[in-house]
Design an enzyme around this catalytic site. Structure first.
Site, PDB file in Angstrom:
ATOM      1  N   ASP A  97      -8.970  -5.991  -5.074  1.00 46.60           N
ATOM      2  CA  ASP A  97      -8.516  -4.731  -4.499  1.00 46.60           C
ATOM      3  C   ASP A  97      -8.924  -3.605  -5.451  1.00 46.60           C
ATOM      4  O   ASP A  97      -8.290  -3.379  -6.472  1.00 46.60           O
ATOM      5  CB  ASP A  97      -6.996  -4.759  -4.318  1.00 46.60           C
ATOM      6  CG  ASP A  97      -6.451  -3.486  -3.679  1.00 46.60           C
ATOM      7  OD1 ASP A  97      -7.225  -2.540  -3.437  1.00 46.60           O
ATOM      8  OD2 ASP A  97      -5.229  -3.442  -3.423  1.00 46.60           O
TER       9      ASP A  97
ATOM     10  N   ARG B 146     -12.036   6.858   9.751  1.00 47.77           N
ATOM     11  CA  ARG B 146     -11.667   5.438   9.725  1.00 47.77           C
ATOM     12  C   ARG B 146     -12.755   4.603   9.064  1.00 47.77           C
ATOM     13  O   ARG B 146     -12.455   3.665   8.313  1.00 47.77           O
ATOM     14  CB  ARG B 146     -11.416   4.944  11.141  1.00 47.77           C
ATOM     15  CG  ARG B 146     -10.974   3.487  11.221  1.00 47.77           C
ATOM     16  CD  ARG B 146      -9.727   3.249  10.417  1.00 47.77           C
ATOM     17  NE  ARG B 146      -9.182   1.908  10.627  1.00 47.77           N
ATOM     18  CZ  ARG B 146      -8.143   1.426   9.962  1.00 47.77           C
ATOM     19  NH1 ARG B 146      -7.548   2.158   9.037  1.00 47.77           N
ATOM     20  NH2 ARG B 146      -7.692   0.213  10.215  1.00 47.77           N
TER      21      ARG B 146
ATOM     22  N   HIS C  90      -8.311  -4.802  -0.580  1.00 48.69           N
ATOM     23  CA  HIS C  90      -6.982  -4.233  -0.326  1.00 48.69           C
ATOM     24  C   HIS C  90      -6.319  -4.860   0.896  1.00 48.69           C
ATOM     25  O   HIS C  90      -5.087  -5.000   0.945  1.00 48.69           O
ATOM     26  CB  HIS C  90      -7.108  -2.713  -0.139  1.00 48.69           C
ATOM     27  CG  HIS C  90      -5.798  -2.008  -0.031  1.00 48.69           C
ATOM     28  ND1 HIS C  90      -4.828  -2.085  -1.010  1.00 48.69           N
ATOM     29  CD2 HIS C  90      -5.280  -1.197   0.939  1.00 48.69           C
ATOM     30  CE1 HIS C  90      -3.775  -1.361  -0.652  1.00 48.69           C
ATOM     31  NE2 HIS C  90      -4.019  -0.823   0.523  1.00 48.69           N
ATOM     32  N   ASP C  91      -7.095  -5.237   1.888  1.00 45.98           N
ATOM     33  CA  ASP C  91      -6.538  -5.830   3.105  1.00 45.98           C
ATOM     34  C   ASP C  91      -5.835  -7.158   2.860  1.00 45.98           C
ATOM     35  O   ASP C  91      -5.156  -7.674   3.758  1.00 45.98           O
ATOM     36  CB  ASP C  91      -7.640  -6.036   4.146  1.00 45.98           C
ATOM     37  CG  ASP C  91      -7.831  -4.826   5.050  1.00 45.98           C
ATOM     38  OD1 ASP C  91      -7.049  -3.862   4.916  1.00 45.98           O
ATOM     39  OD2 ASP C  91      -8.766  -4.839   5.870  1.00 45.98           O
TER      40      ASP C  91
ATOM     41  N   SER D  42       0.839  -1.190   0.000  1.00 44.03           N
ATOM     42  CA  SER D  42       0.000   0.000   0.000  1.00 44.03           C
ATOM     43  C   SER D  42       0.882   1.251   0.000  1.00 44.03           C
ATOM     44  O   SER D  42       1.744   1.404  -0.867  1.00 44.03           O
ATOM     45  CB  SER D  42      -0.953  -0.048   1.194  1.00 44.03           C
ATOM     46  OG  SER D  42      -1.926   0.959   1.134  1.00 44.03           O
TER      47      SER D  42
END
Length: 390
Positions: free
Chosen positions: A311, A210, A344-345, A140
């Site tokens: 992602d 967040r 993405h994680d 990232s």
């Protein structure tokens, strides 16, 4: 590590008298050829791996990747994690005392860029006597730093490992970052960035920031599988009734609020603003008329890139753009596109194909610096790439 020499920043400002927090794993060999720098993403830190006093709750953010016998094997490599300037985990940042003002920097902390972080990391490497890294690695935002290393200091790394990253953010990504920043800036407790002096924290703004960010880290399929339209506090066998209010009805709402609450308890609002701006500004091709091939023309490292099919924040298309630019420059590139459902994680999780690719590539790095050859690892990389999408 303390630095008294001013660090010039891309903005034209300079940071005087700063501190970098770092953590190391493994043993540096005699010729200092086995050092690996791991660059962190938005809310991570120098604490890459391992635990403090054996407490599992203190495990490093990439503990599944770095350690003895793990893909980045600390029985072989000397791994360094550095907390970026402007962060809130030990390196000099907005909550630290500004000597010129006699109070915390707050919003007066200078805007920093990916390139500024890399410049600071290079200074730390100098102090450790490391002239050339075996690899610089990140996922990232960390991948952006690794890419910047290959451009800014081409002779100081043998390998560049870029995972789930991009050479520049899309307009959509910048938009998400700005929504998150506006949530913080509009919180009354932000107090123009000087909330430290008032004994408050802009928790509501941080929560929303967040929540917005976390949505972008997950894939639609992953969210559907984990949460679907399940209602909170209702047994799965019950039909249940809506509450007809603006509180929590759905499990996904509960999850996002939990993540927001947890984040607001440990992260700094000014740090969030700084880091998301650094994300927005990164664009090495900008100085070359938007031509990424020209931006990467001076690189000399070998490259490993990995992306994940679901992602959508840093999509595989962005990794392929980097790969194509490197191929155009006749660089050695290994590219893995992993079909994983986690969005993405995924770069933080333990997909076996992903972990095996990284492990095999680091076996090649080990061979490059004079470790015992591993023909099986070389075959594993070649075989995996031939079956993947590149």
């Amino acid at each position: 590590m303390h630095f008294s020499q001013a660090l010039p920043l891309q903005s034209g400002a300079a940071l005087q008298d700063y501190m970098l927090m770092y953590e190391t794993y493994g043993t540096l060999n005699a010729d200092k050829s086995n050092a690996v720098l791991v660059c962190h993403a938005l809310n991570a830190s120098h604490h890459v791996a391992g635990t403090y006093d054996g407490d599992p709750a203190t495990a490093g953010w990439w503990d599944n990747m770095v350690g003895p016998g793990k893909p980045v094997d600390t029985d072989r490599f000397f791994v360094i994690g550095v907390n970026n300037l402007g962060s809130c985990f030990g390196s000099t940042g907005p909550m630290h005392l500004n000597p010129a003002r006699g109070k915390p920097y707050g919003a007066a902390f200078p805007v920093v860029t990916v390139e500024d972080w890399v410049g600071a990391q290079a200074r730390l490497a100098d102090q450790l006597g490391i002239a050339r890294f075996a690899a610089v690695m990140g996922g990232s935002l960390g991948g952006m730093q690794a890419l910047a290393w290959s451009i800014m200091y081409p002779d100081r790394l043998r390998h560049c490992v870029v995972i789930a990253s991009t050479s520049k953010l899309s307009a959509q990504n910048i938009a998400f970052n700005d929504v998150a920043r506006q949530a913080i800036l509009s919180d009354p407790d932000y107090r123009g960035g000087d909330f430290y002096e008032h004994g408050v924290v802009p928790k509501n703004g941080l929560r929303v920031a967040r929540m917005v960010g976390h949505i972008t880290y997950l894939s639609n399929d992953d969210m559907a599988e984990k949460f679907g339209r399940k209602l909170r506090d209702v047994a799965s066998s019950d039909i249940g009734d809506y509450k007809f209010g603006f509180g929590v009805d759905f499990e996904i709402e509960s999850y996002l609020r939990y993540q927001g609450d947890k984040f607001s308890a440990y992260f700094d609002a000014n740090t969030y603003l700084l880091i998301t701006k650094a994300l927005d500004y990164f664009d090495p091709a900008r100085a070359h008329g938007g031509d990424l091939t020209k931006a990467l023309a001076g690189t000399t490292a070998k490259f490993f890139l990995a992306s994940f099919t679901t992602d959508w924040r840093f999509s595989p298309e962005r990794s392929r753009e980097i790969v194509q630019a490197l191929v155009s420059n006749r660089r050695q590139v290994t590219y893995a596109e992993i079909d994983a459902p986690h969005g993405h994680d995924a770069f933080l999780l333990e997909d076996p194909r992903y972990m095996n690719m990284v492990r095999a590539y680091y076996d090649q790095i080990w061979n490059d610096i004079g470790g015992a050859p591993n023909h099986a690892a070389n075959h594993a990389v070649s075989n995996a790439v031939s079956k993947g999408k590149a």
